[in-house]
Enzyme design. Structure first.
Site, PDB file in Angstrom:
ATOM      1  N   GLU A 146       0.958  -1.423  -0.099  1.00  0.00           N
ATOM      2  CA  GLU A 146      -0.007   0.092   0.059  1.00  0.00           C
ATOM      3  C   GLU A 146       0.962   1.329  -0.261  1.00  0.00           C
ATOM      4  O   GLU A 146       0.597   2.244  -0.701  1.00  0.00           O
ATOM      5  CB  GLU A 146      -0.961  -0.057   1.253  1.00  0.00           C
ATOM      6  CG  GLU A 146      -2.066   1.057   1.323  1.00  0.00           C
ATOM      7  CD  GLU A 146      -3.265   0.574   2.173  1.00  0.00           C
ATOM      8  OE1 GLU A 146      -3.315  -0.420   2.847  1.00  0.00           O
ATOM      9  OE2 GLU A 146      -4.151   1.422   1.934  1.00  0.00           O
ATOM     10  N   GLU A 172       2.070   1.743  -3.380  1.00  0.00           N
ATOM     11  CA  GLU A 172       0.953   2.261  -4.149  1.00  0.00           C
ATOM     12  C   GLU A 172       0.729   3.735  -4.128  1.00  0.00           C
ATOM     13  O   GLU A 172       0.763   4.521  -4.923  1.00  0.00           O
ATOM     14  CB  GLU A 172      -0.128   1.299  -4.102  1.00  0.00           C
ATOM     15  CG  GLU A 172      -1.336   1.678  -4.989  1.00  0.00           C
ATOM     16  CD  GLU A 172      -2.735   1.051  -4.527  1.00  0.00           C
ATOM     17  OE1 GLU A 172      -2.586   0.300  -3.598  1.00  0.00           O
ATOM     18  OE2 GLU A 172      -3.837   1.545  -5.156  1.00  0.00           O
ATOM     19  N   CYS A 187      -8.673  -1.707   3.752  1.00  0.00           N
ATOM     20  CA  CYS A 187      -8.781  -3.059   4.642  1.00  0.00           C
ATOM     21  C   CYS A 187     -10.053  -3.139   5.491  1.00  0.00           C
ATOM     22  O   CYS A 187     -10.033  -4.457   6.026  1.00  0.00           O
ATOM     23  CB  CYS A 187      -7.591  -2.999   5.582  1.00  0.00           C
ATOM     24  SG  CYS A 187      -7.082  -1.332   6.137  1.00  0.00           S
ATOM     25  N   SER A 208      -7.492   1.958  -2.371  1.00  0.00           N
ATOM     26  CA  SER A 208      -6.218   1.007  -2.623  1.00  0.00           C
ATOM     27  C   SER A 208      -6.406  -0.376  -3.362  1.00  0.00           C
ATOM     28  O   SER A 208      -7.634  -0.716  -2.935  1.00  0.00           O
ATOM     29  CB  SER A 208      -5.207   0.893  -1.468  1.00  0.00           C
ATOM     30  OG  SER A 208      -4.576  -0.086  -1.676  1.00  0.00           O
ATOM     31  N   LYS A 244     -16.012  -9.079   7.694  1.00  0.00           N
ATOM     32  CA  LYS A 244     -15.017  -9.852   7.093  1.00  0.00           C
ATOM     33  C   LYS A 244     -15.638 -11.243   6.731  1.00  0.00           C
ATOM     34  O   LYS A 244     -15.216 -11.935   5.681  1.00  0.00           O
ATOM     35  CB  LYS A 244     -13.991 -10.148   8.269  1.00  0.00           C
ATOM     36  CG  LYS A 244     -13.068  -8.992   8.473  1.00  0.00           C
ATOM     37  CD  LYS A 244     -11.923  -8.914   7.663  1.00  0.00           C
ATOM     38  CE  LYS A 244     -11.440  -7.436   7.588  1.00  0.00           C
ATOM     39  NZ  LYS A 244     -10.465  -7.256   6.433  1.00  0.00           N
ATOM     40  N   GLU A 301     -16.669 -10.249   3.415  1.00  0.00           N
ATOM     41  CA  GLU A 301     -15.635 -10.117   2.505  1.00  0.00           C
ATOM     42  C   GLU A 301     -15.208 -11.385   2.186  1.00  0.00           C
ATOM     43  O   GLU A 301     -14.659 -11.472   1.009  1.00  0.00           O
ATOM     44  CB  GLU A 301     -14.323  -9.331   3.154  1.00  0.00           C
ATOM     45  CG  GLU A 301     -13.025  -8.962   2.599  1.00  0.00           C
ATOM     46  CD  GLU A 301     -12.165  -8.598   3.105  1.00  0.00           C
ATOM     47  OE1 GLU A 301     -11.700  -8.842   4.408  1.00  0.00           O
ATOM     48  OE2 GLU A 301     -11.547  -7.536   2.726  1.00  0.00           O
ATOM     49  N   GLU A 361     -14.589 -11.766  -5.704  1.00  0.00           N
ATOM     50  CA  GLU A 361     -13.398 -11.475  -5.970  1.00  0.00           C
ATOM     51  C   GLU A 361     -12.332 -12.353  -5.250  1.00  0.00           C
ATOM     52  O   GLU A 361     -10.901 -12.083  -5.594  1.00  0.00           O
ATOM     53  CB  GLU A 361     -13.077  -9.967  -5.638  1.00  0.00           C
ATOM     54  CG  GLU A 361     -13.964  -8.801  -6.300  1.00  0.00           C
ATOM     55  CD  GLU A 361     -15.417  -8.592  -5.831  1.00  0.00           C
ATOM     56  OE1 GLU A 361     -15.839  -9.446  -4.982  1.00  0.00           O
ATOM     57  OE2 GLU A 361     -16.120  -7.431  -6.180  1.00  0.00           O
ATOM     58  N   CYS A 395     -10.984  -1.671  14.730  1.00  0.00           N
ATOM     59  CA  CYS A 395     -11.264  -3.001  14.895  1.00  0.00           C
ATOM     60  C   CYS A 395     -11.242  -3.346  16.339  1.00  0.00           C
ATOM     61  O   CYS A 395     -12.069  -4.106  16.687  1.00  0.00           O
ATOM     62  CB  CYS A 395      -9.814  -3.815  14.464  1.00  0.00           C
ATOM     63  SG  CYS A 395      -9.708  -3.271  12.730  1.00  0.00           S
TER      64      CYS A 395
END
Ligand code: SF4
Ligand code: SF4
Ligand code: FES
Lengths: 574, 160
Positions: free
Chosen positions: A278, A281, A298, A318, A357, A360, A365, A502
Site C-alpha cells: 500500500e 502504491e 482493509c 487502494s 469480514k 468479505e 473477488e 477494529c
C-alpha cells in the site's frame, strides 16, 4: 458546578448536563435501554425514570437537564414500580427461549429481569412470530426477540450513515425492518455489526460459522490453519472475565494449537505485507499522477459503503486486498505449494474483530477457480465460544509463538487494530520509500486516539502531504463530501468502518464501554512502545517472502494474489 | 403499468421531508401502490433512505406495497362484525389466500384489506369483494366464495 440532591445526599452536577450523567458520575446506577452515549437522547423507553420533587410525572433522567437545588429520588417505590412494569411489559411478548439464545448470560433484558426480581410472567401478550432473516452473510436478525429500543436504528443511521433498518408499522405490530421487509442481503447494510454491539438482546447476532470450523477440526483429511487479526489478542481475554486491555498473544496461540489447528498464523504479518504494497502504491500514485487521495481498503464495511453510496470514489480505493485476504491467498497459493499440500485440502480460518469480514471472505473477488482465500471467518466472540466448548483453560497454558512463514510481525502491523494504526504504519514505510531512511520519531501522535476524524500534514522529502484518518462511516461521509466540494490538500485517507477501529469492531466482546475501547487501544500503543521492530519494511519474514516468492511490491505475483478491484453495486436498496 | 412518477415530483420543487406523505399519496394514486422502483426514486429525490420511507409508509394503513390483485377483498373489522366473529373470518381468509392484509396473492388474483366498518352492520360479519357484499360469512363459506372468483378469473383468461 451546581448542587443537586439525590436520595437525600448532595451531589455535584455540571450545568446543562442531563440528570443521568450526573448520577453516573456520582456512582448511582439507573437502568437505561434507549440511551446511547454521545447520541442525542430520545427519551423513548422511560426505563431511566426518576422522581423529581415538584414534578407530577416521573422524569426520564437521560433526557432531562439538571437544575440547581433539584431534589431527585432514583429508587423510590414509585420509581422502581414504574421501571418494573416496563420490564414486565417487554417480557409480555418475548419468546422466553433464553436457554437457546446466544445472548443468554449476557443479555440486558435478562439482567434487568433479574435485577428487578421478576419471577413470573405477569402480562401475557401474544408473541409475535417474525421470520428469522438469515439472508446476510454477516448478520442474523431475529425480530421476535427485539424490544424496540431503537439503538440499532440509531447506530446504523447516526454513526454509520447507512440507515439499512428503521422502525416500520405502528403500535403492537411495529418492528425494526429493512426497506420492504426484504432480506438484509439486498439492503444497504454494510455488515459492520455495530447494531449487534448495541442490541440489548439476541435480536441481532453474527452469522455463526462455529460448526463449520469444528467440523473441519474434526476432519483428519484437512489441514486446518488459523490467522488472527491484530486486535484479537487484546480483546479475547475479556470474554473470559479479564479486565479490558490485557494482551494474551502467546496464550492465545497456545490455545489455538490445543484446539487442533495445524498452523497458527498472524494477520499482523500480512498487515506488514499490506503496508509494503500500500505504501508503494501511494508513492507510485503520487509520482505518476495517479488518482488521489488514495483511500485504504482493509475495512470491508467501508468498501461496500463506497460501492453503493460513492461509486465515483472507487478508483481512489487502494487496490490492496485486506490483510485477511492477502494472508488467505498466500496460504492457499504459496504455503500450500511449499508444503506440498493441495489447496483444497486446506481449511483456512480467520479470527476477526469484524462481522463484515465474513462478507468479505465470501466475495466473488476473493474466490478463484473455486478456491476461496479464506474458508471461514469467526468473530472474537465465536472463537471464545469454541474455546469454552472444547474446555480449554487459558490460565493453564504456556505462551507459544505463531508459525513461520507468516508468524512474525512489526509493531506497525499490530497497530492496524486501532483507528489511525494503518496510517501510522503506512507513513513509517512511505517515509522510508521516499527518503531512503527511517523516521527519527516513528510515533505519529496526531493520528492516535479515539477521535472520529484526525488529520496531519507532514513534509516528506521536500513536499508537504496531507493525511486524514476517519472511523465511523458518517465521519467518512463528511470527508468525502468535502473532497467532492473540491478539497485537495489530503493525499491519503485511512477509513475504518467501526468507530475507534477494529478494537471496537462488530465482532468484539459485547460492550460499548468507551473506557474498555480506550484500554484496548492503549495496549496496542504500549506494544508499539515496548517492542523493537517498529517498521513493516523491517519485518524479516516479509522481506524473505519478497526474496523467495513475490519479487517486489506491486510486482506481477503481488498483482495476481494480493490486489483486487471493486465495482459499483447496482442491486442494493439504498 | 406507468411507473414514471417524474411529473409528480416536479410538483414539489425543493421538496423537504414534510412533503414525503403527500408525494407518497399521489404516487400511490397514480400507480395503484408504492412500488420498489417508485420508492427508490422518491428516496433519491428527497435524499431519504428507502428504509425510512418504508417505515413512514407502513405507519399508515393507507399505503400498499404490492400491485392490487384482480379482485380486492375487504374484511370488515368494525364493532358489529367483531362481535359476530370477524377475526376468525379474517384468519380463515389469510389462510385460504396465504397472504396478510395489505398483500396480494402470488397469482395476482386477490388482494386483502381490512376496513374499519363498511356500514353494513346488519349483515355482520361481512366481507366485500370489488364492492359486492357477502353477508354472515363463516369460515366454511370462505373457500366457496374464493373458488367462485378463481373460476371467474379462469373463464376470463380462457376467453382472452
Ligand atoms: S450491520 Fe451495520 S450497516 Fe448493517 S444494519 Fe447493522 S449497523 Fe446497519
Ligand atoms: S434489534 Fe436490538 S437494538 Fe434493535 S431495536 Fe430491537 S432490541 Fe433494540
Ligand atoms: S434510557 Fe432514558 S428514556 Fe430510554
Amino acid at each position: 458546578m451546581i448542587q443537586i440532591e439525590v436520595n437525600n445526599k448532595p451531589v455535584q452536577a455540571r450545568e446543562g448536563e442531563m440528570i443521568l450523567s450526573a448520577l453516573n458520575r456520582a456512582g448511582i446506577r439507573v437502568p437505561t435501554l434507549c440511551f446511547m452515549e454521545n447520541l442525542f437522547p430520545s427519551g423513548a423507553c422511560r426505563m431511566c425514570v426518576v422522581e423529581v420533587e415538584g414534578q407530577r410525572n416521573l422524569i426520564p433522567s437521560c433526557a432531562f437537564p439538571v437544575a440547581d437545588g433539584m431534589k431527585i429520588k432514583t429508587h423510590s417505590p414509585r420509581v422502581v414500580k414504574a421501571r418494573k412494569t416496563i420490564i414486565e411489559l417487554l417480557l409480555a411478548n418475548h419468546p422466553n427461549d433464553c436457554l437457546y439464545c446466544s445472548r443468554s448470560g449476557n443479555c440486558e433484558l435478562q439482567n434487568l429481569s433479574e435485577e428487578f426480581g421478576i419471577t413470573q410472567h405477569r402480562f401475557k401478550g401474544t408473541t409475535a412470530v417474525y421470520p428469522l432473516d438469515t439472508s446476510s452473510l454477516s448478520i442474523v436478525r431475529d425480530p421476535s426477540k427485539c424490544i424496540l429500543c431503537g439503538r440499532c436504528v440509531r447506530v446504523c443511521e447516526e454513526v454509520q450513515g447507512v440507515s439499512a433498518i428503521d422502525f416500520a408499522g405502528r403500535g403492537s405490530t411495529s418492528s425494526v425492518e429493512t426497506a420492504f421487509g426484504e432480506g438484509l442481503n439486498v439492503s444497504s447494510c454494510i455488515n459492520c455489526g455495530q447494531c449487534i454491539m448495541v442490541c440489548p438482546t439476541g435480536a441481532l447476532t453474527e452469522r455463526s460459522r462455529i460448526n463449520d470450523v469444528l467440523d473441519a477440526l474434526d476432519d483428519p483429511e484437512k489441514v486446518v490453519v488459523v490467522q488472527h487479526a491484530p486486535s484479537i489478542s487484546v480483546t479475547l481475554a475479556e470474554e473470559f472475565g479479564t479486565k479490558p486491555g490485557k494482551d494474551i498473544a502467546g496464550i492465545m496461540v497456545a490455545a489455538f494449537r490445543q484446539l487442533g489447528f495445524d498452523r497458527v498464523f498472524d494477520t499482523s504479518f500480512s498487515a506488514d505485507l499490506t503496508i509494503m504494497e500500500e505504501a508503494s502504491e501511494l508513492v507510485q500514485r503520487i509520482t505518476n499522477g495517479g488518482k488521489l487521495p488514495m483511500m485504504t481498503s482493509c475495512s470491508p464495511g467501508w468498501i461496500k459503503y463506497v460501492e453503493q453510496f460513492y461509486p465515483d470514489f472507487i478508483d481512489n480505493i487502494s487496490s490492496c486486498k485486506s490483510p485477511q485476504q492477502m494472508l488467505g491467498a498466500l496460504i492457499k497459493h504459496f504455503f500450500a505449494q511449499r508444503e506440498g499440500i493441495s489447496p483444497d485440502k486446506i481449511y483456512s480460518v480467520s479470527v476477526m474483530p469484524c462481522t463484515a469480514k465474513k462478507f468479505e471472505g465470501d466475495r466473488p473477488e476473493m474466490i478463484h477457480d473455486n478456491v476461496a482465500d479464506v474458508d471461514a471467518v469467526l468473530t472474537t466472540r465465536e472463537m471464545a465460544k469454541i474455546l469454552r466448548m472444547r474446555g480449554i483453560d487459558l490460565n493453564s497454558l504456556e505462551p507459544d509463538t505463531a508459525d513461520s512463514p507468516f508468524g512474525m510481525r512489526s509493531t506497525a502491523g499490530k497497530l492496524f487494530g486501532a483507528t489511525g494504526g494503518v496510517m501510522e504504519a503506512a507513513l513509517r514505510t512511505a517515509y522510508y520509500l521516499i527518503t531512503g531512511s527511517d523516521m527519527d520519531d516513528y510515533k505519529i501522535q496526531d493520528v492516535r486516539g479515539l477521535k472520529g476524524h484526525k488529520e496531519v500534514h507532514l513534509t516528506i522529502g521536500d513536499t508537504e502531504f496531507g493525511f486524514a484518518v476517519v472511523s465511523g462511516l458518517d465521519n467518512a461521509r463528511q470527508l468525502l463530501e468535502e473532497i467532492r466540494m473540491g478539497r485537495s490538500d489530503i493525499h491519503f485517507i485511512e477509513v475504518m468502518t467501526c468507530p475507534g477501529g477494529c478494537i471496537a469492531g462488530g465482532g468484539q466482546p459485547h460492550s460499548t464501554d468507551i473506557k474498555a475501547i480506550r484500554q484496548r487501544m492503549q495496549k496496542l500503543y504500549s506494544i508499539d512502545r515496548d517492542e523493537r521492530v517498529h517498521f513493516s519494511h523491517k519485518n524479516t519474514e516479509v522481506q524473505r517472502l519478497y526474496d523467495e516468492f513475490l519479487g517486489k511490491p506491486l510486482g506481477e505475483k503481488s498483482h495476481h494474489l494480493l490486489h483486487t478491484k471493486y465495482v459499483k453495486r447496482e442491486e442494493v436498496l439504498l | 403499468m406507468n411507473t414514471d412518477i417524474q411529473h409528480i415530483l416536479t410538483k414539489y420543487p425543493n421538496a423537504q421531508r414534510d412533503d414525503l406523505i403527500p408525494i407518497l399519496q399521489e404516487v400511490q394514486e397514480f400507480i395503484g401502490f408504492l412500488s420498489r422502483e417508485a420508492v427508490v426514486i422518491i428516496g433519491k429525490y428527497l435524499k431519504l433512505p428507502t428504509s425510512k420511507i418504508y417505515g413512514v409508509a407502513t405507519f399508515y394503513n393507507q399505503f400498499r406495497f404490492q400491485a392490487p390483485g384482480l379482485y380486492t377483498i375487504q374484511v370488515c373489522r368494525g364493532t358489529a362484525c367483531h362481535v359476530k366473529g370477524s377475526l376468525k373470518v379474517l384468519e380463515a381468509m389469510q389462510r385460504e389466500l396465504n397472504i396478510k392484509p395489505g398483500e396480494t396473492t402470488r397469482d395476482g388474483l386477490f388482494s386483502l384489506e381490512v376496513v374499519a366498518c363498511i356500514g353494513a352492520c346488519g349483515l355482520a360479519p361481512v366481507i366485500s369483494i370489488d364492492g359486492e357484499f357477502y353477508a354472515g360469512v363463516t369460515q366454511d363459506k370462505i373457500k366457496n366464495i374464493i373458488d367462485s372468483y378463481r373460476r371467474k378469473a379462469e373463464k376470463i383468461e380462457a376467453n382472452a
